[in-house]
Scaffold this active site. Structure first.
Site, mmCIF file in Angstrom:
data_model
loop_
_atom_site.group_PDB
_atom_site.id
_atom_site.type_symbol
_atom_site.label_atom_id
_atom_site.label_comp_id
_atom_site.label_asym_id
_atom_site.label_seq_id
_atom_site.Cartn_x
_atom_site.Cartn_y
_atom_site.Cartn_z
ATOM 1 N N ARG A 27 39.666 43.841 38.283
ATOM 2 C CA ARG A 27 39.733 42.475 37.739
ATOM 3 C C ARG A 27 38.435 42.065 37.045
ATOM 4 O O ARG A 27 38.036 40.901 37.118
ATOM 5 C CB ARG A 27 40.061 41.463 38.846
ATOM 6 C CG ARG A 27 41.398 41.695 39.517
ATOM 7 C CD ARG A 27 42.500 41.067 38.696
ATOM 8 N NE ARG A 27 43.792 41.235 39.321
ATOM 9 C CZ ARG A 27 44.499 40.230 39.827
ATOM 10 N NH1 ARG A 27 44.056 39.008 39.776
ATOM 11 N NH2 ARG A 27 45.679 40.464 40.353
ATOM 12 N N ARG A 31 39.187 35.395 35.744
ATOM 13 C CA ARG A 31 38.833 33.988 35.865
ATOM 14 C C ARG A 31 37.396 33.688 36.272
ATOM 15 O O ARG A 31 36.946 32.558 36.124
ATOM 16 C CB ARG A 31 39.812 33.303 36.830
ATOM 17 C CG ARG A 31 41.194 33.157 36.230
ATOM 18 C CD ARG A 31 42.189 32.609 37.205
ATOM 19 N NE ARG A 31 42.560 33.600 38.196
ATOM 20 C CZ ARG A 31 43.553 33.457 39.061
ATOM 21 N NH1 ARG A 31 44.248 32.332 39.077
ATOM 22 N NH2 ARG A 31 43.846 34.406 39.928
ATOM 23 N N ARG A 40 42.001 31.847 27.958
ATOM 24 C CA ARG A 40 43.265 31.556 28.654
ATOM 25 C C ARG A 40 43.811 30.203 28.207
ATOM 26 O O ARG A 40 45.004 30.034 27.993
ATOM 27 C CB ARG A 40 42.978 31.604 30.158
ATOM 28 C CG ARG A 40 44.010 31.048 31.071
ATOM 29 C CD ARG A 40 45.063 32.079 31.395
ATOM 30 N NE ARG A 40 45.688 31.791 32.678
ATOM 31 C CZ ARG A 40 46.560 30.805 32.884
ATOM 32 N NH1 ARG A 40 46.884 29.984 31.910
ATOM 33 N NH2 ARG A 40 47.091 30.647 34.080
ATOM 34 N N ASP A 77 49.104 42.967 33.175
ATOM 35 C CA ASP A 77 49.408 42.686 34.574
ATOM 36 C C ASP A 77 50.424 43.700 35.083
ATOM 37 O O ASP A 77 51.194 44.263 34.295
ATOM 38 C CB ASP A 77 49.957 41.269 34.756
ATOM 39 C CG ASP A 77 49.846 40.847 36.211
ATOM 40 O OD1 ASP A 77 48.745 40.479 36.644
ATOM 41 O OD2 ASP A 77 50.865 40.920 36.936
ATOM 42 N N TYR A 154 57.323 41.966 44.868
ATOM 43 C CA TYR A 154 57.398 40.756 44.045
ATOM 44 C C TYR A 154 58.832 40.477 43.583
ATOM 45 O O TYR A 154 59.276 39.338 43.528
ATOM 46 C CB TYR A 154 56.474 40.878 42.824
ATOM 47 C CG TYR A 154 55.010 40.785 43.184
ATOM 48 C CD1 TYR A 154 54.393 39.554 43.385
ATOM 49 C CD2 TYR A 154 54.237 41.934 43.358
ATOM 50 C CE1 TYR A 154 53.052 39.461 43.736
ATOM 51 C CE2 TYR A 154 52.890 41.855 43.708
ATOM 52 C CZ TYR A 154 52.305 40.617 43.895
ATOM 53 O OH TYR A 154 50.993 40.525 44.248
HETATM 54 O O1 1CP Z 1 40.177 43.369 34.265
HETATM 55 C C1 1CP Z 1 41.224 43.402 34.895
HETATM 56 O O2 1CP Z 1 41.400 44.157 35.875
HETATM 57 C C2 1CP Z 1 42.299 42.443 34.499
HETATM 58 C C3 1CP Z 1 43.650 43.028 34.277
HETATM 59 C C4 1CP Z 1 44.565 42.807 35.486
HETATM 60 C C5 1CP Z 1 45.007 43.764 36.404
HETATM 61 C C6 1CP Z 1 44.549 45.213 36.513
HETATM 62 C C7 1CP Z 1 45.201 41.591 35.811
HETATM 63 C C8 1CP Z 1 45.004 40.304 35.108
HETATM 64 N N1 1CP Z 1 46.063 41.823 36.846
HETATM 65 C C9 1CP Z 1 45.955 43.135 37.240
HETATM 66 C C10 1CP Z 1 46.706 43.838 38.287
HETATM 67 C C11 1CP Z 1 47.461 43.049 39.285
HETATM 68 N N2 1CP Z 1 48.225 41.924 39.116
HETATM 69 C C12 1CP Z 1 47.613 43.451 40.639
HETATM 70 C C13 1CP Z 1 47.053 44.746 41.209
HETATM 71 C C14 1CP Z 1 45.601 44.637 41.485
HETATM 72 C C15 1CP Z 1 45.227 43.743 42.645
HETATM 73 O O3 1CP Z 1 45.704 44.002 43.750
HETATM 74 O O4 1CP Z 1 44.454 42.821 42.410
HETATM 75 C C16 1CP Z 1 48.422 42.505 41.286
HETATM 76 C C17 1CP Z 1 48.853 42.489 42.744
HETATM 77 C C18 1CP Z 1 48.816 41.546 40.312
HETATM 78 C C19 1CP Z 1 49.755 40.407 40.504
HETATM 79 C C20 1CP Z 1 49.124 39.147 40.071
HETATM 80 N N3 1CP Z 1 48.997 38.770 38.778
HETATM 81 C C21 1CP Z 1 48.458 38.213 40.874
HETATM 82 C C22 1CP Z 1 48.284 38.290 42.376
HETATM 83 C C23 1CP Z 1 49.327 37.543 43.080
HETATM 84 C C24 1CP Z 1 49.286 37.781 44.583
HETATM 85 O O5 1CP Z 1 50.332 38.133 45.123
HETATM 86 O O6 1CP Z 1 48.201 37.617 45.178
HETATM 87 C C25 1CP Z 1 47.954 37.204 40.021
HETATM 88 C C26 1CP Z 1 47.200 35.974 40.392
HETATM 89 C C27 1CP Z 1 48.305 37.602 38.697
HETATM 90 C C28 1CP Z 1 47.906 36.918 37.433
HETATM 91 C C29 1CP Z 1 46.714 37.523 36.789
HETATM 92 N N4 1CP Z 1 46.651 38.837 36.377
HETATM 93 C C30 1CP Z 1 45.439 39.071 35.761
HETATM 94 C C31 1CP Z 1 44.700 37.824 35.788
HETATM 95 C C32 1CP Z 1 43.325 37.628 35.207
HETATM 96 C C33 1CP Z 1 45.512 36.890 36.440
HETATM 97 C C34 1CP Z 1 45.182 35.434 36.669
HETATM 98 C C35 1CP Z 1 45.999 34.641 35.735
HETATM 99 C C36 1CP Z 1 45.340 33.448 35.187
HETATM 100 O O7 1CP Z 1 44.525 33.545 34.267
HETATM 101 O O8 1CP Z 1 45.677 32.360 35.679
#
Ligand code: 1CP
Length: 357
Positions: A27, A31, A40, A77, A154
Site C-alpha cells: 500500500r 491514503r 482521489r 485493487d 468479499y
Molecule cells: O500501493 C499500493 O499497494 C496500492 C494498490 C492497492 C493494493 C495492492 C490497493 C489500493 N489495494 C490493494 C490490495 C488490496 N485491496 C488488498 C490486499 C492487500 C491487503 O491486505 O492490504 C485488500 C484486502 C483489498 C481490499 C480493499 N480495498 C480494502 C480493505 C477492506 C478490508 O476488508 O479491510 C480497502 C479499504 C480497499 C480500497 C483501497 N484499495 C487501495 C486503496 C488506496 C484503497 C483505499 C480507497 C480510498 O482511497 O478510499
C-alpha cells in the site's frame, strides 16, 4: 545483464546477490500520502481512479517521487475481478468495499461469468502499459491479484468481514459450492495475471489477506490448493543472466506463519510474511526468497525506534540472499509521511553489512 537501471528487487526474488536489501511497502500508494488524497478527490471516487489509466499511473508513481523504493506496484485493487464478474463494486465514503450484488445462492455461483481480462479489465492492462512506459526501466513493476479464498470472502460476505460467517458456513455445510466458486476464481485469476504479465508486469504478488482465518486443514484445501493451481498456470518465462526474462511470484498469506513449509512447496519464488514470524526461524533461506516483515504500526514511533526495529528484521534474516524488506501488511493511512523516509534510509544504510557486491 538487464535493461533495468535498478534490478535489486528482481535479483533478490531469485535469491541472487545484491548491494543492499531492496525495499518497497505494501500500500505504498494510498491514503497516507497527501498527494494521493488530492488525486482521489479529483477522480471523484476510488473506482474511477482505478479505471482511468492516467490516474492509476499517477497514483503508482507518487510514492516513487518521494522515496527511493526498489519496486513499483500497479495502483489497482484486488476487488476488480469480482467487479468484472458482475458484482458491482462500490466504496461508500468512510466505509470499506461493498457489492451491489453479492453471491446469495449456488445459482449465483453457477452463473458467474469468466471475464476476458483484455475486455472488462482492460483498464488494468492499460494502466500497466502506461506505467511501464513512464517508469522507463528505472525500477520493476509488480502486478497483483487477491487469492481465490480472499476474493471469495468479499463476494460471499458482501464486503469486509470480521467473523467470515457466511463463507465458513458454506465451507462446512456446502463445500462443493465453495469449491466451484474457488475453481472459477482460480481460472479468472490465472487469466488476469497472465494478461498483466503480457502487459508488462515484471513480478506478481498474490495477496491472501484472509487465509489466516482458516484452520490448518482448511487452509490447504480452500486457499493454498487454489494458489498452487494458479501458479502452475502462469507464464513465468525462463531464468537467464537477464533477470527480467523471468517473472517471480510472491505468495502472501497474512497470518500464515505456521504454514510456511507448505507455502514454499507450491513452487512460489517468494513468501510474504507478517510480523508474527521470526525470520531467523524460517527454513530454506537463500533458496526461497522472503518478503517482510516490519509491523506497520512501528512507523507511528520515532526515528530511533524505527531504526532499531529495522535492525532487528535485518539481523533475524541474517546474511542470506533473497530478502525483500517490506512491512508485514499495508501501511496505515495515518502514518506520518516522514517516518517512511526513516525506514527506507535505515534499510539502505543498515543492510549493506549483509551484502558484499
Ligand atoms: O500501493 C499500493 O499497494 C496500492 C494498490 C492497492 C493494493 C495492492 C490497493 C489500493 N489495494 C490493494 C490490495 C488490496 N485491496 C488488498 C490486499 C492487500 C491487503 O491486505 O492490504 C485488500 C484486502 C483489498 C481490499 C480493499 N480495498 C480494502 C480493505 C477492506 C478490508 O476488508 O479491510 C480497502 C479499504 C480497499 C480500497 C483501497 N484499495 C487501495 C486503496 C488506496 C484503497 C483505499 C480507497 C480510498 O482511497 O478510499
Amino acid at each position: 545483464m538487464s535493461y533495468l537501471k535498478n534490478d535489486r528487487y528482481l535479483r533478490a526474488l531469485q535469491c541472487l546477490p545484491v548491494d543492499y536489501t531492496p525495499v518497497w511497502m505494501m500500500r505504498q500508494a494510498g491514503r497516507y500520502l497527501p498527494e494521493y488524497r488530492k488525486l482521489r478527490l479529483k477522480a471523484g471516487n476510488f473506482m474511477t481512479l482505478c479505471q482511468t489509466p492516467e490516474l492509476a499511473c499517477e497514483a503508482t508513481l507518487q510514492p516513487l517521487k518521494r522515496f527511493d523504493l526498489d519496486a513499483a506496484i500497479i495502483f489497482s485493487d484486488i476487488l476488480t475481478i469480482p467487479d468484472a464478474m458482475g458484482l458491482g463494486l462500490h466504496f461508500e465514503a468512510g466505509e470499506g468495499p461493498k457489492f451491489v450484488k453479492p453471491i446469495l445462492s449456488n445459482i449465483d455461483i453457477e452463473q458467474l461469468p469468466i471475464p476476458d481480462p483484455e475486455q472488462s479489465l482492460k483498464y488494468v492492462m492499460d494502466a500497466i502499459r502506461l506505467t511501464k512506459k513512464e517508469l522507463a526501466g528505472k525500477i520493476p513493476l509488480i502486478g497483483f491479484s487477491g487469492s481465490p479464498w480472499t476474493l471469495a470472502t468479499y463476494m460471499l460476505e458482501g464486503g469486509s468481514s470480521k467473523a467470515f460467517t457466511k463463507i465458513k458456513k458454506m465451507m462446512y455445510c456446502d463445500p462443493k459450492a465453495l469449491h466451484l466458486l474457488l475453481n472459477k476464481l482460480s481460472t479468472c485469476i490465472a487469466l488476469y495475471l497472465n494478461a498483466q504479465i503480457q502487459a508488462g508486469a515484471q513480478s506478481i504478488m498474490i495477496f491472501d489477506t484472509w487465509g489466516g482465518v482458516l484452520s490448518h486443514q482448511c487452509y490447504q484445501e480452500f486457499s493454498l490448493y487454489y494458489m498452487q493451481m494458479i501458479l502452475s498456470q502462469l507464464t513465468r518465462g525462463v531464468k537467464s543472466p537477464d533477470v527480467t526474462s523471468y517473472v517471480p511470484i510472491t505468495l502472501f498469506t497474512k497470518g500464515g506463519g505456521l504454514w510456511l513449509d507448505h507455502i514454499m512447496q507450491t513452487g512460489c519464488d517468494a513468501i510474504g510474511v507478517d510480523w508474527t514470524v521470526d525470520l531467523s526461524k524460517i527454513k530454506h533461506k537463500g533458496q526461497v526468497a522472503v518478503q517482510g516483515n516490519l509491523d506497520p504500526s512501528i512507523l507511528y514511533a520515532g526515528k530511533s525506534i524505527i531504526e532499531s526495529n529495522v535492525d532487528t528484521v535485518l539481523t533475524e534474516f541474517g546474511g542470506y540472499n533473497g530478502h525483500i524488506f517490506n512491512l508485514g501488511h499495508g501501511i496505515h493511512q495515518d502514518t506520518p509521511v516522514e517516518h517512511v523516509q526513516y525506514l527506507i534510509d535505515a534499510v539502505h544504510q543498515q543492510s549493506k553489512r549483509y551484502h558484499y557486491d
